[in-house]
Design a protein around this motif. Structure first.
Motif, PDB file in Angstrom:
ATOM      1  N   SER A  54       0.813  -1.222   0.000  1.00  0.00           N
ATOM      2  CA  SER A  54       0.000   0.000   0.000  1.00  0.00           C
ATOM      3  C   SER A  54       0.845   1.270   0.000  1.00  0.00           C
ATOM      4  CB  SER A  54      -0.923   0.007   1.226  1.00  0.00           C
ATOM      5  OG  SER A  54      -1.764  -1.124   1.223  1.00  0.00           O
ATOM      6  N   GLY A  55       2.168   1.130   0.056  1.00  0.00           N
ATOM      7  CA  GLY A  55       3.037   2.300   0.053  1.00  0.00           C
ATOM      8  C   GLY A  55       3.075   3.028   1.382  1.00  0.00           C
ATOM      9  N   ILE A  56       2.755   2.325   2.458  1.00  0.00           N
ATOM     10  CA  ILE A  56       2.745   2.933   3.792  1.00  0.00           C
ATOM     11  C   ILE A  56       4.031   2.623   4.548  1.00  0.00           C
ATOM     12  CG2 ILE A  56       1.605   2.867   6.057  1.00  0.00           C
ATOM     13  CD1 ILE A  56      -1.034   2.374   4.523  1.00  0.00           C
ATOM     14  N   VAL A  57       4.504   1.396   4.401  1.00  0.00           N
ATOM     15  CA  VAL A  57       5.695   0.930   5.131  1.00  0.00           C
ATOM     16  C   VAL A  57       6.770   0.509   4.141  1.00  0.00           C
ATOM     17  CG1 VAL A  57       6.588  -0.944   6.597  1.00  0.00           C
ATOM     18  CG2 VAL A  57       4.482   0.248   7.232  1.00  0.00           C
ATOM     19  N   ILE A  67      19.024   2.366  10.283  1.00  0.00           N
ATOM     20  CA  ILE A  67      18.866   3.618   9.544  1.00  0.00           C
ATOM     21  C   ILE A  67      18.438   3.267   8.122  1.00  0.00           C
ATOM     22  CG2 ILE A  67      20.621   4.842  10.892  1.00  0.00           C
ATOM     23  CD1 ILE A  67      22.474   4.543   8.386  1.00  0.00           C
ATOM     24  N   ILE A  68      17.797   4.221   7.466  1.00  0.00           N
ATOM     25  CA  ILE A  68      17.508   4.046   6.040  1.00  0.00           C
ATOM     26  C   ILE A  68      18.817   4.340   5.324  1.00  0.00           C
ATOM     27  CG2 ILE A  68      16.110   4.793   4.089  1.00  0.00           C
ATOM     28  CD1 ILE A  68      14.034   5.796   6.125  1.00  0.00           C
ATOM     29  N   THR A 114       7.094   5.149   4.646  1.00  0.00           N
ATOM     30  CA  THR A 114       7.661   5.547   3.357  1.00  0.00           C
ATOM     31  C   THR A 114       7.765   7.071   3.269  1.00  0.00           C
ATOM     32  OG1 THR A 114       5.494   5.671   2.305  1.00  0.00           O
ATOM     33  CG2 THR A 114       6.645   3.538   2.219  1.00  0.00           C
ATOM     34  N   PRO A 115       8.620   7.584   2.377  1.00  0.00           N
ATOM     35  CA  PRO A 115       8.707   9.041   2.201  1.00  0.00           C
ATOM     36  C   PRO A 115       7.359   9.662   1.846  1.00  0.00           C
ATOM     37  CG  PRO A 115      10.560   7.968   1.124  1.00  0.00           C
ATOM     38  CD  PRO A 115       9.629   6.876   1.561  1.00  0.00           C
ATOM     39  N   GLU A 116       6.596   8.972   1.009  1.00  0.00           N
ATOM     40  CA  GLU A 116       5.286   9.499   0.614  1.00  0.00           C
ATOM     41  C   GLU A 116       4.357   9.617   1.828  1.00  0.00           C
ATOM     42  OE1 GLU A 116       7.493   7.778  -2.613  1.00  0.00           O
ATOM     43  OE2 GLU A 116       6.781   6.837  -0.749  1.00  0.00           O
ATOM     44  N   TYR A 117       4.429   8.622   2.702  1.00  0.00           N
ATOM     45  CA  TYR A 117       3.560   8.610   3.883  1.00  0.00           C
ATOM     46  C   TYR A 117       3.962   9.707   4.867  1.00  0.00           C
ATOM     47  CZ  TYR A 117       0.896   6.802   7.849  1.00  0.00           C
ATOM     48  OH  TYR A 117       0.019   6.668   8.901  1.00  0.00           O
ATOM     49  N   THR A 118       5.270   9.852   5.100  1.00  0.00           N
ATOM     50  CA  THR A 118       5.708  10.861   6.073  1.00  0.00           C
ATOM     51  C   THR A 118       5.444  12.276   5.558  1.00  0.00           C
ATOM     52  OG1 THR A 118       7.960  10.655   5.177  1.00  0.00           O
ATOM     53  CG2 THR A 118       7.465   9.460   7.206  1.00  0.00           C
ATOM     54  N   SER A 139      11.890  10.421   5.862  1.00  0.00           N
ATOM     55  CA  SER A 139      12.317   9.072   5.448  1.00  0.00           C
ATOM     56  C   SER A 139      13.242   9.034   4.242  1.00  0.00           C
ATOM     57  CB  SER A 139      11.095   8.181   5.164  1.00  0.00           C
ATOM     58  OG  SER A 139      10.255   8.101   6.281  1.00  0.00           O
ATOM     59  N   GLU A 140      13.986  10.119   4.008  1.00  0.00           N
ATOM     60  CA  GLU A 140      14.983  10.073   2.937  1.00  0.00           C
ATOM     61  C   GLU A 140      16.199   9.277   3.417  1.00  0.00           C
ATOM     62  OE1 GLU A 140      14.818  11.060  -0.214  1.00  0.00           O
ATOM     63  OE2 GLU A 140      12.733  11.628   0.139  1.00  0.00           O
ATOM     64  N   PRO A 141      16.847   8.506   2.540  1.00  0.00           N
ATOM     65  CA  PRO A 141      17.991   7.672   2.945  1.00  0.00           C
ATOM     66  C   PRO A 141      19.136   8.495   3.531  1.00  0.00           C
ATOM     67  CG  PRO A 141      17.161   6.983   0.808  1.00  0.00           C
ATOM     68  CD  PRO A 141      16.458   8.262   1.135  1.00  0.00           C
TER      69      PRO A 141
END
Length: 444
Positions: A54-57, A67-68, A114-118, A139-141
């Motif tokens: 779902s693009g959440i996690v 870490i990412i 995910t970045p989209e979620y945050t 959530s950027e690496p």
């Protein structure tokens, strides 16, 4: 509400708030999810897989998944890793009275929003204008690079209250402290940039590269300054030597032409001191701590270029020891002036060196000594230009090419002199770096 829907929502919240509450932008370990929510471990993985779809996690699986790291992985890869994780077992290990549960895997897993979620759900107002802290919070690496124009370093190199360390392909910035250990800069300037390195844009021009995790530790004010000089990362790449050393932990097997020239000067110092009892140069040079203008981190302005030329001339012709020539050459010459009168004039160091080379070595062509030492004379002439006219501080990429060409020429010149000195019978007993002639020297 269906229990699975409720469990999905609980996992979503747990992953999100764990990440938000972490001061270092860490993820929650996979097994902790089932433990905290009192779920079956394998069933929790199936639920997590739905959140990944779902693009959440997003998951990280590595030797350090906390870490990412470099990127968010493709969904299909994440699903396969999660499915395989169902077979990971837990063992108990005792250390005296302490008992610890450990997973039997080299690549543990942590979960992140995910970045989209945050970006949609996280309030980042507390970070203000701290651009890179915001990116980390979204959530950027952490081990992704950002790229900057080289003049971002001017702010620090021109301020004596900052410590500025340069290596061949990297550097470090920190604020200075007084004798009692107190910072001498205001709080906003008390920064520490662990590492920056060399990169290139799409045209091959030099840029500065830095890791997002290091940029995120700068003060808000400094993040704004760096952000103003940022170049889109899609147009840039990191120098392989810097990446391999910083990220992969590999030894750097090449060196810059700046280090190579210093090594040659120091080799000549040792050779001449051992062979003749007097060194050709006044002093050996420090290859570890050198000014910004004697590195690749050179912003192409006329001021920086002539500062570089001035420094290079000090390393070369000004460093030549006239005492070395005593007894073998006349250090002065008589110059006619008027009415049959003459003036006794000191010979310059480069003139003396050329005469000494001419009488000390045999060459198939008498013009060779002059050709060999021409780059050193070119540096001296170039240094004199600002002394005879006012030069505006212009920005022009041509200064990069001029620096590159003159450094290469001087390195070849000094290297040739060193190789000729090594033909002396007494040179065999002088211990030098055996790789002087076969090391990978980079000019860029």
């Amino acid at each position: 509400m269906d229990s699975s829907v409720s469990d999905l929502k609980n996992i979503e919240k747990l992953v999100f708030y764990f990440f938000c509450d972490s001061s270092d932008f860490n993820g929650i370990p996979l097994r902790q999810v089932s433990q905290d929510l009192n779920l079956d471990y394998e069933e929790s993985i199936d639920l997590i897989k739905e959140l990944v779809k779902s693009g959440i996690v997003s998951i990280q699986s590595s030797t350090n998944p906390h870490i990412i790291g470099f990127k968010h992985h493709p969904v299909q890869s994440q699903l396969e890793i999660l499915e395989d994780a169902k077979s990971i077992k837990v063992v108990k290990q005792s250390f005296g009275k302490l008992e610890i549960e450990m997973e039997q895997t080299e690549y543990p897993i942590c979960l992140y929003p995910t970045p989209e979620y945050t970006k949609e759900n996280r309030d980042v107002d507390k970070y203000g204008y701290a651009k890179y802290s915001v990116e980390l919070a979204q959530s950027e690496p952490q081990l992704s690079f950002r790229f900057f124009e080289t003049d971002i370093l001017e702010r620090y190199s021109n301020e004596p209250r900052f410590d500025f360390e340069f290596q061949d392909f990297s550097g470090q910035i920190s604020c200075k402290y007084d004798e009692e250990g107190n910072p001498i800069l205001r709080e906003e300037d008390q920064i520490f940039l662990k590492s920056f390195g060399l990169g290139f844009d799409s045209s091959g021009a030099r840029v500065v590269a830095a890791l997002l995790c290091d940029l995120g530790k700068l003060s808000s004010e400094h993040q704004v300054a760096w952000g103003a000089k940022e170049i889109p990362s899609t147009e840039c790449k990191v120098l392989d030597d810097y990446y391999n050393n910083l990220i992969l932990g590999q030894w750097i097997t090449s060196k810059s032409v700046f280090t190579a020239l210093i090594d040659e000067i120091n080799a000549i110092y040792k050779l001449t001191e051992s062979i003749f009892g007097v060194p050709l140069f006044h002093k050996e040079l420090d290859g570890e701590h050198r000014p910004k203008n004697f590195t690749f981190f050179f912003s192409p302005t006329s001021k920086n270029y002539y500062d570089f030329i001035n420094l290079l001339d000090k390393y070369l012709s000004e460093n030549i020891n006239k005492s070395f020539f005593e007894g073998s050459l006349e250090l002065e010459e008589l110059i006619p002036i008027r009415d049959n009168m003459v003036e006794r004039v000191q010979k310059g160091t480069l003139r003396l060196l050329e005469e000494w080379v001419s009488q000390s070595f045999r060459f198939p062509d008498d013009s060779f000594p002059k050709k060999m030492l021409k780059p050193l004379k070119d540096v001296r002439r170039e240094r004199q230009k600002p002394a005879h006219k006012v030069i505006e501080n212009d920005y022009d990429p041509k200064f990069i090419d001029k620096q590159k060409k003159i450094m290469e020429a001087c390195y070849i010149s000094i290297g040739s002199l060193r190789r000729n000195l090594q033909t002396h019978p007494k040179a065999k007993s002088v211990e030098l770096n055996t790789h002087l002639d076969d090391e990978k020297v980079k000019y860029f």
